[in-house]
Design a protein around this motif. Structure first.
Motif, PDB file in Angstrom:
ATOM      1  N   PRO A 112     -20.855 -22.089 -43.712  1.00 34.29           N
ATOM      2  CA  PRO A 112     -20.085 -21.746 -44.771  1.00 34.29           C
ATOM      3  C   PRO A 112     -20.414 -20.333 -45.550  1.00 34.29           C
ATOM      4  O   PRO A 112     -19.569 -19.917 -46.284  1.00 34.29           O
ATOM      5  CB  PRO A 112     -20.440 -22.813 -45.769  1.00 34.29           C
ATOM      6  N   ASN A 113     -21.605 -19.876 -45.411  1.00 37.53           N
ATOM      7  CA  ASN A 113     -22.177 -18.778 -46.150  1.00 37.53           C
ATOM      8  C   ASN A 113     -21.664 -17.409 -45.198  1.00 37.53           C
ATOM      9  O   ASN A 113     -22.099 -16.183 -45.381  1.00 37.53           O
ATOM     10  CB  ASN A 113     -23.620 -18.659 -46.108  1.00 37.53           C
ATOM     11  N   SER A 114     -20.685 -17.560 -44.189  1.00 38.44           N
ATOM     12  CA  SER A 114     -19.984 -16.375 -43.432  1.00 38.44           C
ATOM     13  C   SER A 114     -21.099 -15.991 -42.512  1.00 38.44           C
ATOM     14  O   SER A 114     -20.714 -14.835 -42.089  1.00 38.44           O
ATOM     15  CB  SER A 114     -19.425 -15.350 -44.626  1.00 38.44           C
ATOM     16  N   VAL A 115     -22.165 -16.512 -42.225  1.00 38.09           N
ATOM     17  CA  VAL A 115     -23.025 -16.261 -41.088  1.00 38.09           C
ATOM     18  C   VAL A 115     -22.696 -17.075 -39.936  1.00 38.09           C
ATOM     19  O   VAL A 115     -22.830 -18.327 -39.902  1.00 38.09           O
ATOM     20  CB  VAL A 115     -24.457 -16.333 -41.653  1.00 38.09           C
ATOM     21  N   LEU A 116     -22.429 -16.406 -38.606  1.00 38.33           N
ATOM     22  CA  LEU A 116     -22.233 -17.054 -37.609  1.00 38.33           C
ATOM     23  C   LEU A 116     -23.868 -17.297 -36.905  1.00 38.33           C
ATOM     24  O   LEU A 116     -24.391 -16.142 -36.646  1.00 38.33           O
ATOM     25  CB  LEU A 116     -21.355 -16.451 -36.405  1.00 38.33           C
ATOM     26  N   VAL A 117     -24.366 -18.595 -36.539  1.00 42.56           N
ATOM     27  CA  VAL A 117     -25.534 -18.703 -36.048  1.00 42.56           C
ATOM     28  C   VAL A 117     -25.353 -19.220 -34.593  1.00 42.56           C
ATOM     29  O   VAL A 117     -25.929 -20.584 -34.737  1.00 42.56           O
ATOM     30  CB  VAL A 117     -26.545 -19.491 -37.070  1.00 42.56           C
ATOM     31  N   PRO A 118     -25.049 -18.799 -33.720  1.00 41.67           N
ATOM     32  CA  PRO A 118     -25.193 -19.286 -32.308  1.00 41.67           C
ATOM     33  C   PRO A 118     -26.344 -19.231 -31.772  1.00 41.67           C
ATOM     34  O   PRO A 118     -27.104 -18.460 -32.019  1.00 41.67           O
ATOM     35  CB  PRO A 118     -24.138 -18.544 -31.596  1.00 41.67           C
ATOM     36  N   TYR A 127     -16.362 -11.113 -34.034  1.00 35.06           N
ATOM     37  CA  TYR A 127     -15.824  -9.769 -34.409  1.00 35.06           C
ATOM     38  C   TYR A 127     -15.499  -9.841 -35.792  1.00 35.06           C
ATOM     39  O   TYR A 127     -14.696 -11.101 -36.234  1.00 35.06           O
ATOM     40  CB  TYR A 127     -14.538  -9.448 -33.760  1.00 35.06           C
ATOM     41  N   LYS A 128     -15.719  -9.316 -36.900  1.00 39.41           N
ATOM     42  CA  LYS A 128     -15.352  -9.452 -38.265  1.00 39.41           C
ATOM     43  C   LYS A 128     -14.079  -8.297 -38.528  1.00 39.41           C
ATOM     44  O   LYS A 128     -14.543  -7.051 -39.035  1.00 39.41           O
ATOM     45  CB  LYS A 128     -16.415  -9.223 -39.126  1.00 39.41           C
ATOM     46  N   SER A 130     -12.117  -8.082 -41.380  1.00 40.42           N
ATOM     47  CA  SER A 130     -12.018  -7.744 -42.720  1.00 40.42           C
ATOM     48  C   SER A 130     -13.016  -8.777 -43.294  1.00 40.42           C
ATOM     49  O   SER A 130     -13.750  -9.794 -42.805  1.00 40.42           O
ATOM     50  CB  SER A 130     -10.729  -8.120 -43.260  1.00 40.42           C
ATOM     51  N   GLU A 131     -13.185  -8.540 -44.666  1.00 39.24           N
ATOM     52  CA  GLU A 131     -14.281  -9.145 -45.285  1.00 39.24           C
ATOM     53  C   GLU A 131     -13.943 -10.705 -45.387  1.00 39.24           C
ATOM     54  O   GLU A 131     -13.009 -11.049 -45.805  1.00 39.24           O
ATOM     55  CB  GLU A 131     -14.458  -8.788 -46.823  1.00 39.24           C
ATOM     56  N   GLY A 132     -14.895 -11.402 -44.978  1.00 37.40           N
ATOM     57  CA  GLY A 132     -14.777 -13.029 -44.887  1.00 37.40           C
ATOM     58  C   GLY A 132     -14.276 -13.446 -43.758  1.00 37.40           C
ATOM     59  O   GLY A 132     -14.234 -14.913 -43.837  1.00 37.40           O
ATOM     60  N   VAL A 133     -13.643 -12.767 -42.883  1.00 38.68           N
ATOM     61  CA  VAL A 133     -13.070 -13.216 -41.829  1.00 38.68           C
ATOM     62  C   VAL A 133     -13.804 -12.976 -40.327  1.00 38.68           C
ATOM     63  O   VAL A 133     -14.552 -11.928 -40.175  1.00 38.68           O
ATOM     64  CB  VAL A 133     -11.622 -12.637 -41.437  1.00 38.68           C
ATOM     65  N   THR A 134     -14.090 -13.901 -39.578  1.00 42.99           N
ATOM     66  CA  THR A 134     -14.692 -14.055 -38.356  1.00 42.99           C
ATOM     67  C   THR A 134     -13.956 -14.620 -37.214  1.00 42.99           C
ATOM     68  O   THR A 134     -13.378 -15.510 -37.309  1.00 42.99           O
ATOM     69  CB  THR A 134     -16.032 -14.693 -38.463  1.00 42.99           C
ATOM     70  N   ARG A 135     -13.584 -13.705 -36.143  1.00 47.10           N
ATOM     71  CA  ARG A 135     -13.050 -14.291 -34.846  1.00 47.10           C
ATOM     72  C   ARG A 135     -14.189 -14.185 -33.846  1.00 47.10           C
ATOM     73  O   ARG A 135     -14.926 -13.260 -33.608  1.00 47.10           O
ATOM     74  CB  ARG A 135     -11.849 -13.210 -34.682  1.00 47.10           C
ATOM     75  N   THR A 136     -14.125 -15.413 -33.012  1.00 40.54           N
ATOM     76  CA  THR A 136     -14.934 -15.312 -31.937  1.00 40.54           C
ATOM     77  C   THR A 136     -14.416 -15.319 -30.731  1.00 40.54           C
ATOM     78  O   THR A 136     -13.125 -15.663 -30.436  1.00 40.54           O
ATOM     79  CB  THR A 136     -15.822 -16.818 -31.854  1.00 40.54           C
ATOM     80  N   PHE A 137     -15.109 -14.981 -29.596  1.00 43.35           N
ATOM     81  CA  PHE A 137     -14.713 -14.604 -28.328  1.00 43.35           C
ATOM     82  C   PHE A 137     -15.849 -14.840 -27.246  1.00 43.35           C
ATOM     83  O   PHE A 137     -17.115 -14.995 -27.695  1.00 43.35           O
ATOM     84  CB  PHE A 137     -14.127 -13.416 -28.055  1.00 43.35           C
ATOM     85  N   CYS A 138     -15.568 -15.162 -26.012  1.00 39.46           N
ATOM     86  CA  CYS A 138     -16.528 -15.291 -25.110  1.00 39.46           C
ATOM     87  C   CYS A 138     -16.955 -13.772 -24.575  1.00 39.46           C
ATOM     88  O   CYS A 138     -15.977 -12.960 -24.082  1.00 39.46           O
ATOM     89  CB  CYS A 138     -16.207 -16.153 -23.838  1.00 39.46           C
ATOM     90  N   THR A 146     -11.619 -18.553 -31.666  1.00 39.50           N
ATOM     91  CA  THR A 146     -11.632 -19.178 -33.105  1.00 39.50           C
ATOM     92  C   THR A 146     -11.396 -18.067 -34.104  1.00 39.50           C
ATOM     93  O   THR A 146     -11.669 -16.824 -33.720  1.00 39.50           O
ATOM     94  CB  THR A 146     -12.750 -19.886 -33.657  1.00 39.50           C
ATOM     95  N   TYR A 147     -10.759 -18.446 -35.329  1.00 39.90           N
ATOM     96  CA  TYR A 147     -10.489 -17.611 -36.376  1.00 39.90           C
ATOM     97  C   TYR A 147     -11.106 -18.545 -37.441  1.00 39.90           C
ATOM     98  O   TYR A 147     -10.764 -19.780 -37.551  1.00 39.90           O
ATOM     99  CB  TYR A 147      -8.941 -17.478 -36.656  1.00 39.90           C
ATOM    100  N   SER A 148     -11.961 -17.765 -38.395  1.00 44.11           N
ATOM    101  CA  SER A 148     -12.142 -18.709 -39.527  1.00 44.11           C
ATOM    102  C   SER A 148     -12.383 -17.746 -40.618  1.00 44.11           C
ATOM    103  O   SER A 148     -12.624 -16.520 -40.662  1.00 44.11           O
ATOM    104  CB  SER A 148     -13.739 -19.397 -39.267  1.00 44.11           C
ATOM    105  N   ARG A 149     -12.370 -18.258 -42.078  1.00 47.23           N
ATOM    106  CA  ARG A 149     -12.557 -17.512 -43.185  1.00 47.23           C
ATOM    107  C   ARG A 149     -13.441 -18.213 -44.344  1.00 47.23           C
ATOM    108  O   ARG A 149     -13.413 -19.246 -44.281  1.00 47.23           O
ATOM    109  CB  ARG A 149     -11.262 -17.342 -43.854  1.00 47.23           C
ATOM    110  N   HIS A 150     -14.215 -17.259 -44.843  1.00 45.53           N
ATOM    111  CA  HIS A 150     -15.372 -17.855 -45.724  1.00 45.53           C
ATOM    112  C   HIS A 150     -15.403 -17.176 -46.975  1.00 45.53           C
ATOM    113  O   HIS A 150     -15.466 -15.775 -46.859  1.00 45.53           O
ATOM    114  CB  HIS A 150     -16.937 -18.127 -45.075  1.00 45.53           C
TER     115      HIS A 150
END
Length: 216
Positions: A112-118, A127-128, A130-138, A146-150
């Motif tokens: 929830p704190n916008s930190v991706l921890v794989p 890939y970020k 914009s502020e608070g947005v994270t997209r993930t890819f292989c 995925t797409y997520s916003r925090h």
């Protein structure tokens, strides 16, 4: 069409299967209500997005995604040290099966704190835009996942939107996963919106790649 009211599990992952996920959806009454729906829609729900950001990010004319509470998702990340089959035009299933993988809750990866921890030794990349947005890819095969916003707006659970094209074909083949809504329609490309609203106008259809073969 809305998802069935009964519990269901959706399976998917990237093209090389280094990243796998499951979406475990409970029965209808246990699903959170969409805060912007006047209490008429429950999560998850499936959309086609026409916004410029999604169009560019996935390299497609639109994005089809299933919008999930993160708590409904679990993920398996193969380490880079694993033996994976070579990438190529014909997909080859690796020796591992989903029931042999190590699964972790998506909430442990998408914080929830916008930190991706794989795990450090995985192919999950971010890939970020914009502020608070994270997209993930292989990072191995390049599949957008995925797409997520925090943080999420008030009233929302933590959400993880998953691209529909990454869902296993076996799950997509049925009628349960048809998109039910268009989002950001006002930002869509006009001729693309016409395709959705009026059909393709009789566009030629070929069963495979040979243009001399036409579907009647």
């Amino acid at each position: 069409m809305p998802l069935p009211h009964t519990p269901m599990t959706i399976h998917g992952g990237c093209n090389c299967r280094a990243i796998r996920y499951e979406i475990n959806i409970p029965e209808h009454s246990k699903r959170p209500i969409h805060p912007y729906s006047e209490k008429t829609v429950r999560l998850p729900f499936i959309v086609i997005c026409h916004c410029n950001d999604c169009r560019r990010a996935v390299g497609g004319l639109t994005l089809a995604g299933i919008c999930n509470p993160t708590a409904f998702v679990r993920i398996a990340l193969l380490p880079r040290s694993s033996e994976l089959p070579p990438l190529g035009p014909t997909r080859i299933e690796p020796p591992n099966k989903d029931n042999e993988l190590t699964w972790i809750p998506a909430t442990h990866v998408f914080q929830p704190n916008s930190v991706l921890v794989p795990p450090e030794d995985s192919f999950l990349a971010t890939y970020k835009p914009s502020e608070g947005v994270t997209r993930t890819f292989c990072e191995r095969c390049g599949t957008n996942i995925t797409y997520s916003r925090h943080p999420m707006p008030e009233g929302w659970p933590e959400m993880l939107d998953i691209l529909m094209g990454t869902i296993d074909r076996e799950d997509l083949e049925g009628q349960d996963l048809r998109p039910e809504r268009h989002l950001w329609w006002e930002k869509g490309i006009e001729w693309v919106k016409t395709l959705f609203s009026e059909g393709d106008g009789g566009m030629l259809k070929h069963p495979l790649a040979r243009l001399t073969d036409v579907v009647p």
